[in-house]
Design a protein around this motif. Structure first.
Motif, PDB file in Angstrom:
ATOM      1  N   VAL A  11       2.340 133.902  19.492  1.00 35.10           N
ATOM      2  CA  VAL A  11       2.537 133.316  18.152  1.00 35.10           C
ATOM      3  C   VAL A  11       1.602 134.005  17.171  1.00 35.10           C
ATOM      4  O   VAL A  11       2.025 134.464  16.099  1.00 35.10           O
ATOM      5  CB  VAL A  11       2.286 131.788  18.150  1.00 35.10           C
ATOM      6  CG1 VAL A  11       2.344 131.237  16.721  1.00 35.10           C
ATOM      7  CG2 VAL A  11       3.264 131.073  19.051  1.00 35.10           C
ATOM      8  N   HIS A  12       0.335 134.098  17.533  1.00 36.13           N
ATOM      9  CA  HIS A  12      -0.645 134.740  16.652  1.00 36.13           C
ATOM     10  C   HIS A  12      -0.296 136.208  16.408  1.00 36.13           C
ATOM     11  O   HIS A  12      -0.354 136.685  15.270  1.00 36.13           O
ATOM     12  CB  HIS A  12      -2.058 134.631  17.232  1.00 36.13           C
ATOM     13  CG  HIS A  12      -2.595 133.243  17.242  1.00 36.13           C
ATOM     14  ND1 HIS A  12      -2.888 132.530  16.103  1.00 36.13           N
ATOM     15  CD2 HIS A  12      -2.905 132.417  18.284  1.00 36.13           C
ATOM     16  CE1 HIS A  12      -3.358 131.341  16.424  1.00 36.13           C
ATOM     17  NE2 HIS A  12      -3.365 131.241  17.751  1.00 36.13           N
ATOM     18  N   VAL A  42       4.131 129.773   9.405  1.00 36.30           N
ATOM     19  CA  VAL A  42       3.765 129.268  10.728  1.00 36.30           C
ATOM     20  C   VAL A  42       2.419 128.570  10.571  1.00 36.30           C
ATOM     21  O   VAL A  42       1.513 129.125   9.955  1.00 36.30           O
ATOM     22  CB  VAL A  42       3.615 130.401  11.775  1.00 36.30           C
ATOM     23  CG1 VAL A  42       3.042 129.861  13.081  1.00 36.30           C
ATOM     24  CG2 VAL A  42       4.926 131.106  12.035  1.00 36.30           C
ATOM     25  N   ILE A  64       3.046 123.290  16.838  1.00 40.10           N
ATOM     26  CA  ILE A  64       3.143 124.454  15.953  1.00 40.10           C
ATOM     27  C   ILE A  64       4.381 124.260  15.084  1.00 40.10           C
ATOM     28  O   ILE A  64       5.455 123.934  15.592  1.00 40.10           O
ATOM     29  CB  ILE A  64       3.265 125.758  16.764  1.00 40.10           C
ATOM     30  CG1 ILE A  64       2.081 125.900  17.726  1.00 40.10           C
ATOM     31  CG2 ILE A  64       3.375 126.966  15.833  1.00 40.10           C
ATOM     32  CD1 ILE A  64       2.289 126.971  18.794  1.00 40.10           C
ATOM     33  N   ILE A  66       7.113 125.969  12.582  1.00 40.18           N
ATOM     34  CA  ILE A  66       7.690 127.271  12.267  1.00 40.18           C
ATOM     35  C   ILE A  66       8.838 127.054  11.278  1.00 40.18           C
ATOM     36  O   ILE A  66       9.765 126.292  11.554  1.00 40.18           O
ATOM     37  CB  ILE A  66       8.203 127.980  13.538  1.00 40.18           C
ATOM     38  CG1 ILE A  66       7.071 128.134  14.562  1.00 40.18           C
ATOM     39  CG2 ILE A  66       8.819 129.344  13.188  1.00 40.18           C
ATOM     40  CD1 ILE A  66       7.527 128.650  15.924  1.00 40.18           C
ATOM     41  N   LEU A 104       5.758 126.567  25.054  1.00 38.89           N
ATOM     42  CA  LEU A 104       6.166 127.906  24.618  1.00 38.89           C
ATOM     43  C   LEU A 104       6.721 128.744  25.763  1.00 38.89           C
ATOM     44  O   LEU A 104       7.614 129.567  25.560  1.00 38.89           O
ATOM     45  CB  LEU A 104       4.999 128.654  23.965  1.00 38.89           C
ATOM     46  CG  LEU A 104       4.665 128.261  22.531  1.00 38.89           C
ATOM     47  CD1 LEU A 104       3.381 128.956  22.099  1.00 38.89           C
ATOM     48  CD2 LEU A 104       5.807 128.596  21.595  1.00 38.89           C
ATOM     49  N   LEU A 112      10.762 134.235  20.551  1.00 35.15           N
ATOM     50  CA  LEU A 112       9.673 133.761  19.700  1.00 35.15           C
ATOM     51  C   LEU A 112       9.422 134.739  18.553  1.00 35.15           C
ATOM     52  O   LEU A 112       9.290 134.327  17.402  1.00 35.15           O
ATOM     53  CB  LEU A 112       8.389 133.568  20.513  1.00 35.15           C
ATOM     54  CG  LEU A 112       7.197 133.127  19.678  1.00 35.15           C
ATOM     55  CD1 LEU A 112       7.370 131.703  19.170  1.00 35.15           C
ATOM     56  CD2 LEU A 112       5.911 133.268  20.474  1.00 35.15           C
ATOM     57  N   ARG A 113       9.359 136.027  18.854  1.00 37.96           N
ATOM     58  CA  ARG A 113       9.132 137.022  17.795  1.00 37.96           C
ATOM     59  C   ARG A 113      10.230 136.964  16.743  1.00 37.96           C
ATOM     60  O   ARG A 113       9.955 137.026  15.545  1.00 37.96           O
ATOM     61  CB  ARG A 113       9.060 138.423  18.394  1.00 37.96           C
ATOM     62  CG  ARG A 113       7.774 138.730  19.097  1.00 37.96           C
ATOM     63  CD  ARG A 113       7.768 140.162  19.611  1.00 37.96           C
ATOM     64  NE  ARG A 113       6.626 140.413  20.465  1.00 37.96           N
ATOM     65  CZ  ARG A 113       6.676 141.105  21.587  1.00 37.96           C
ATOM     66  NH1 ARG A 113       7.805 141.656  21.995  1.00 37.96           N
ATOM     67  NH2 ARG A 113       5.591 141.266  22.303  1.00 37.96           N
ATOM     68  N   ILE A 116       9.779 133.933  14.550  1.00 34.16           N
ATOM     69  CA  ILE A 116       8.678 134.095  13.593  1.00 34.16           C
ATOM     70  C   ILE A 116       9.036 135.122  12.520  1.00 34.16           C
ATOM     71  O   ILE A 116       8.704 134.940  11.343  1.00 34.16           O
ATOM     72  CB  ILE A 116       7.364 134.427  14.331  1.00 34.16           C
ATOM     73  CG1 ILE A 116       6.922 133.173  15.111  1.00 34.16           C
ATOM     74  CG2 ILE A 116       6.276 134.899  13.365  1.00 34.16           C
ATOM     75  CD1 ILE A 116       5.722 133.356  15.992  1.00 34.16           C
TER      76      ILE A 116
END
Length: 137
Positions: A11-12, A42, A64, A66, A104, A112-113, A116
């Motif tokens: 995520v980061h 995010v 989290i 998003i 996650l 996930l990418r 985001i």
């Protein structure tokens, strides 16, 4: 090559890897918030009374948020009760989904990418989004 399960580090990495991103810390709890052009896309939410364990009533400590492009995108991610993505009444009408960090691993890092990147695109200026899409998208 198979996709590996996503992690908080992913995520980061995905959020900070987008262009023109600023990472700020929440004023009360120091939680990470990722912004583009001053708009969050995010953020790591502090425990709140609307996101609780149904068995114990304890507030989830690892939510989290998003952003998503539309209500349809939100529904697509949250309608399956087995999905790690969810929402609460606090987020009714808000273009975002919630996911617990502890879940996650139920999604792949590629998904996930993409999520985001879409969150960033939904909040970036049209000019920045067009530049990124023409170069990287």
């Amino acid at each position: 090559m198979s996709d590996r399960p996503a992690t908080v580090d992913d995520v980061h990495a995905a959020a900070s890897g987008m262009p023109h991103v600023t990472r700020i810390v929440g004023p009360r709890a120091g939680n990470p918030i990722y912004q583009v052009g001053g708009k969050s896309f995010v953020f790591f939410r502090t425990p709140r009374p609307d996101a609780v364990d149904p068995d114990t009533g304890e507030k989830y400590p690892d939510v989290i948020v998003i952003w998503v492009e539309s209500e349809a995108d939100k529904l697509a991610l949250t309608q399956d009760p087995e999905s790690p993505f969810f929402t609460t009444s606090h987020f009714d009408g808000h273009p975002s989904v919630l996911v617990r960090a502890s879940r996650l691993g139920e999604i792949g890092v590629t998904e996930l990418r993409e999520l985001i990147q879409d969150a960033w695109l939904s909040r970036a200026s049209k000019r920045r989004a067009a530049q990124w899409l023409s170069r990287d998208g």
